[in-house]
Design an enzyme around this catalytic site. Structure first.
Site, PDB file in Angstrom:
ATOM      1  N   ARG A  68      -0.010  13.528   7.708  1.00 12.19           N
ATOM      2  CA  ARG A  68       0.620  13.837   9.003  1.00 12.19           C
ATOM      3  C   ARG A  68       2.118  14.113   8.856  1.00 12.19           C
ATOM      4  O   ARG A  68       2.749  14.658   9.744  1.00 12.19           O
ATOM      5  CB  ARG A  68       0.385  12.664   9.973  1.00 12.19           C
ATOM      6  CG  ARG A  68      -1.056  12.538  10.419  1.00 12.19           C
ATOM      7  CD  ARG A  68      -1.343  11.189  11.062  1.00 12.19           C
ATOM      8  NE  ARG A  68      -1.582  10.131  10.078  1.00 12.19           N
ATOM      9  CZ  ARG A  68      -1.865   8.866  10.367  1.00 12.19           C
ATOM     10  NH1 ARG A  68      -1.940   8.492  11.624  1.00 12.19           N
ATOM     11  NH2 ARG A  68      -2.079   7.986   9.403  1.00 12.19           N
TER      12      ARG A  68
ATOM     13  N   LEU B  53       0.849  -1.200   0.000  1.00  6.72           N
ATOM     14  CA  LEU B  53       0.000   0.000   0.000  1.00  6.72           C
ATOM     15  C   LEU B  53       0.883   1.248   0.000  1.00  6.72           C
ATOM     16  O   LEU B  53       1.555   1.528   0.992  1.00  6.72           O
ATOM     17  CB  LEU B  53      -0.880  -0.003   1.250  1.00  6.72           C
ATOM     18  CG  LEU B  53      -1.881  -1.152   1.368  1.00  6.72           C
ATOM     19  CD1 LEU B  53      -2.480  -1.190   2.759  1.00  6.72           C
ATOM     20  CD2 LEU B  53      -2.976  -0.983   0.344  1.00  6.72           C
TER      21      LEU B  53
ATOM     22  N   GLY C 135      -1.210   6.499  -0.343  1.00 10.87           N
ATOM     23  CA  GLY C 135      -1.625   7.590   0.542  1.00 10.87           C
ATOM     24  C   GLY C 135      -0.704   8.801   0.441  1.00 10.87           C
ATOM     25  O   GLY C 135       0.448   8.707   0.024  1.00 10.87           O
TER      26      GLY C 135
HETATM   27  C1  UD1 Z   1      -2.765   1.505   9.463  1.00 11.05           C
HETATM   28  C2  UD1 Z   1      -3.799   0.501   9.987  1.00 11.05           C
HETATM   29  C3  UD1 Z   1      -3.595   0.347  11.498  1.00 11.05           C
HETATM   30  C4  UD1 Z   1      -2.187  -0.130  11.770  1.00 11.05           C
HETATM   31  C5  UD1 Z   1      -1.148   0.803  11.138  1.00 11.05           C
HETATM   32  C6  UD1 Z   1       0.229   0.175  11.212  1.00 11.05           C
HETATM   33  C7  UD1 Z   1      -5.793   0.737   8.577  1.00 11.05           C
HETATM   34  C8  UD1 Z   1      -7.182   1.259   8.495  1.00 11.05           C
HETATM   35  N1  UD1 Z   1      -5.138   0.995   9.689  1.00 11.05           N
HETATM   36  O1  UD1 Z   1      -3.027   2.756  10.079  1.00 11.05           O
HETATM   37  O2  UD1 Z   1      -4.521  -0.602  12.009  1.00 11.05           O
HETATM   38  O3  UD1 Z   1      -1.958  -0.254  13.169  1.00 11.05           O
HETATM   39  O4  UD1 Z   1      -1.461   1.015   9.751  1.00 11.05           O
HETATM   40  O5  UD1 Z   1       1.228   1.070  10.809  1.00 11.05           O
HETATM   41  O6  UD1 Z   1      -5.349   0.080   7.660  1.00 11.05           O
HETATM   42  N2  UD1 Z   1      -2.780   3.927   1.847  1.00 11.05           N
HETATM   43  C9  UD1 Z   1      -3.202   3.732   0.555  1.00 11.05           C
HETATM   44  N3  UD1 Z   1      -4.408   4.217   0.175  1.00 11.05           N
HETATM   45  C10 UD1 Z   1      -5.226   4.875   1.031  1.00 11.05           C
HETATM   46  C11 UD1 Z   1      -4.801   5.060   2.360  1.00 11.05           C
HETATM   47  C12 UD1 Z   1      -3.573   4.569   2.737  1.00 11.05           C
HETATM   48  O7  UD1 Z   1      -2.479   3.135  -0.249  1.00 11.05           O
HETATM   49  O8  UD1 Z   1      -6.318   5.268   0.610  1.00 11.05           O
HETATM   50  C13 UD1 Z   1      -1.453   3.433   2.256  1.00 11.05           C
HETATM   51  C14 UD1 Z   1      -0.521   4.503   2.813  1.00 11.05           C
HETATM   52  O9  UD1 Z   1       0.252   5.085   1.764  1.00 11.05           O
HETATM   53  C15 UD1 Z   1       0.320   3.739   3.819  1.00 11.05           C
HETATM   54  C16 UD1 Z   1      -0.571   2.594   4.256  1.00 11.05           C
HETATM   55  O10 UD1 Z   1      -1.614   2.509   3.317  1.00 11.05           O
HETATM   56  O11 UD1 Z   1       1.489   3.219   3.219  1.00 11.05           O
HETATM   57  C17 UD1 Z   1      -1.166   2.784   5.655  1.00 11.05           C
HETATM   58  O12 UD1 Z   1      -1.922   3.987   5.673  1.00 11.05           O
HETATM   59  P1  UD1 Z   1      -1.880   4.983   6.913  1.00 11.05           P
HETATM   60  O13 UD1 Z   1      -2.769   6.118   6.612  1.00 11.05           O
HETATM   61  O14 UD1 Z   1      -0.489   5.261   7.310  1.00 11.05           O
HETATM   62  O15 UD1 Z   1      -2.578   4.078   8.031  1.00 11.05           O
HETATM   63  P2  UD1 Z   1      -2.351   4.146   9.608  1.00 11.05           P
HETATM   64  O16 UD1 Z   1      -3.172   5.239  10.163  1.00 11.05           O
HETATM   65  O17 UD1 Z   1      -0.912   4.139   9.925  1.00 11.05           O
HETATM   66 MG    MG Z   2       0.718   4.441   8.793  1.00  5.26          MG
END
Ligand code: UD1
Ligand code: MG
Length: 455
Positions: A14, A7, A10
């Site tokens: 933050r 993933l 995003g």
């Molecule tokens: C996420 C998890 C959380 C976990 C944490 C670990 C979810 C809902 N939550 O939270 O349970 O403890 O990671 O670090 O999954 N991304 C996408 N597309 C999107 C949103 C995010 O590709 O629409 C990617 C981001 O680029 C990132 C990853 O997903 O690499 C995680 O997203 P982030 O927003 O950092 O989630 P956390 O709040 O850290």
């Molecule tokens: Mg994260």
């Protein structure tokens, strides 16, 4: 069959940065490169990176890696929404889908292998990597029974005060049976504080969800802001420096030094305090570097000493002494047994074996032979306002103090330039060139001109 999805779509709000989060760097490698490197050892059948925010930038950073596929998620509506984008691509795929967050860069291949092995062993629909954290703030909490069976994951911001006390966190690494996940993906909703589609909501919809606790919680640190980036940098620096110390490198004060993942060191190297070695630098055996030095993308030969200096994109030979306060700029090639002293700047120049420039010089775009002595304050005037021009100096020649060599110009072998000269024309082999106004003495000049009472 094993497919991996990372993933990386995003924005990383933050992080408060114009650089997408997964392109932020730790010890010289971006987060996404680190996660991909960890995956290599798993030998997956397919590796898919989900990109969205600044997708071209992210893609171009890793495009050179073979076997990486890209899927776009536009707009970005959460981690579950990201995985929904895989449905067409993985339509025919049968097997396990390992999902990794692109912002969890310290994971080791061994830990992920353990998760995958446990997944096969337990025959689960999904296996989640968990960690017990002293400070679980910001992480999703895993709710499980004593046998490791997971009922649900609740995001930090959706937890009640009591639920927040649970220290078992979700590391953001999951091994799913794709057949099972595919069926429930379309039913994920966005009924949560962020109104995003969470991948973590898939867990309670699957019959058998298990978790495996990582042996080190540090490995599962996620990076959402600059403070976490800094924490991970420190963890990684400790790991890298400890590795090199075990390989025979002496760091006098390790906590004051930083190195990159891609640096290499010989044995009996001493790294003095406040020294930073970056990029693809190679330091040969028995070198002493620092204190207070910065070396980037350079190769340093054996037995060389670099003291209070900066070296970038250059090659330095064996048994050469650099510093204090030398600046070796890109494209320089300084041979064996040279000496570059205080306040000497060298740029895009070649210096032959045994050549010395001990004090206060600028050598730019110059090709200098062997055993040349560059006098204090010698300047190669390489820029005519439009072009950079070359200076050549043959073997065994010397320049006097405060010489200005106006390029393009060539000084032959065994030639001498007198101190204070401005050289604009070729100096032949074995000759002396002096170009300065002759000294005039006017005797008793002071008494005639000045009133001694004013002295
Ligand atoms: C996420 C998890 C959380 C976990 C944490 C670990 C979810 C809902 N939550 O939270 O349970 O403890 O990671 O670090 O999954 N991304 C996408 N597309 C999107 C949103 C995010 O590709 O629409 C990617 C981001 O680029 C990132 C990853 O997903 O690499 C995680 O997203 P982030 O927003 O950092 O989630 P956390 O709040 O850290
Ligand atoms: Mg994260």
């Amino acid at each position: 069959m094993l497919a991996i999805a990372i993933l990386a779509a995003g924005k990383g709000t933050r992080m408060k940065s114009s650089l997408p989060k997964v392109l932020q760097e730790l010890a010289g490698l971006s987060l996404i490169e680190r996660v991909l490197k960890t995956c290599e050892g798993l030998k997956p059948d397919r590796t898919i990176v989900i990109i969205g925010h600044e997708s071209n930038k992210v893609k171009s950073k890793i495009n050179h890696l073979s076997n990486v596929e890209f899927v776009r998620q536009i707009p970005q509506k959460g981690t579950g929404h990201a995985i929904q984008q895989l449905i067409p691509t993985l339509d025919q795929f049968k097997g396990e889908l390992l999902i990794l967050n692109g912002d969890v860069p310290l994971l080791t291949t061994t830990t992920i292998k353990k998760l995958v092995a446990n997944h096969y062993k337990t025959n689960a629909d999904v296996s989640i990597l968990s960690a017990r954290m002293n400070d679980p703030k910001g992480y999703g909490r895993i709710f499980s029974d004593n046998n490791g069976k997971v009922s649900k994951i609740i995001e930090d911001r959706d937890c009640s005060e009591i639920e927040k006390k649970n220290k078992l966190t979700n590391a953001g690494v999951y091994c799913f049976s794709w057949q099972k996940l595919k069926q429930i993906l379309p039913s994920l909703s966005n009924q949560n504080e962020q109104q995003e589609i969470y991948l973590t909501d898939a867990i309670e919809k699957l019959a058998k969800a298990v978790h495996l606790e990582a042996s080190s919680a540090d490995e599962t640190t996620g990076i959402n802001d600059k403070q976490q980036l800094s924490t991970c940098e420190q963890l990684l620096q400790n790991k890298l420096i400890n590795f090199w110390m075990r390989e025979g490198v002496q760091f006098i004060k390790p906590l004051t030094c930083t190195i990159s993942e891609t640096c290499k060191f010989g044995t009996d190297v001493v790294i003095e305090p406040e020294t930073h070695i970056r990029g693809r630098t190679i330091i040969g055996d028995n070198c002493t570097i620092g204190p207070n030095s910065f070396i980037q993308d350079s190769t340093i030969g054996k037995n060389t000493c670099i003291f209070y200096s900066v070296v970038r994109d250059s090659v330095i030979g064996k048994a050469t002494n650099i510093g204090p306060y030398s600046h070796i700029r890109p494209g320089s090639n300084i041979n064996n047994e040279c000496k570059i002293g205080n306040f000497v700047e060298v740029k895009n120049s070649i210096l032959g074996k045994g050549t010395k420039a001990n004090h206060l010089s600028y050598l730019g775009d110059a090709t200098i032979g062997e055993k040349v002595n560059i006098g204090a304050g010698t300047i190669t005037a390489n820029f005519d306002g439009k072009n950079k021009n070359k200076t050549k100096i043959g073997n065994y020649s010397s320049t006097g103090s405060n010489s200005v060599l106006i390029a393009p110009v060539e000084i032959g072998k065994n030639a001498t330039v007198g101190a204070g000269s401005t050289i604009t024309e070729e100096v032949p082999n074995n000759s002396l060139a002096i170009s300065r106004a002759k000294q005039i003495i006017k005797e008793n000049w002071s008494q005639e001109k000045k009133n001694p009472t004013n002295l």
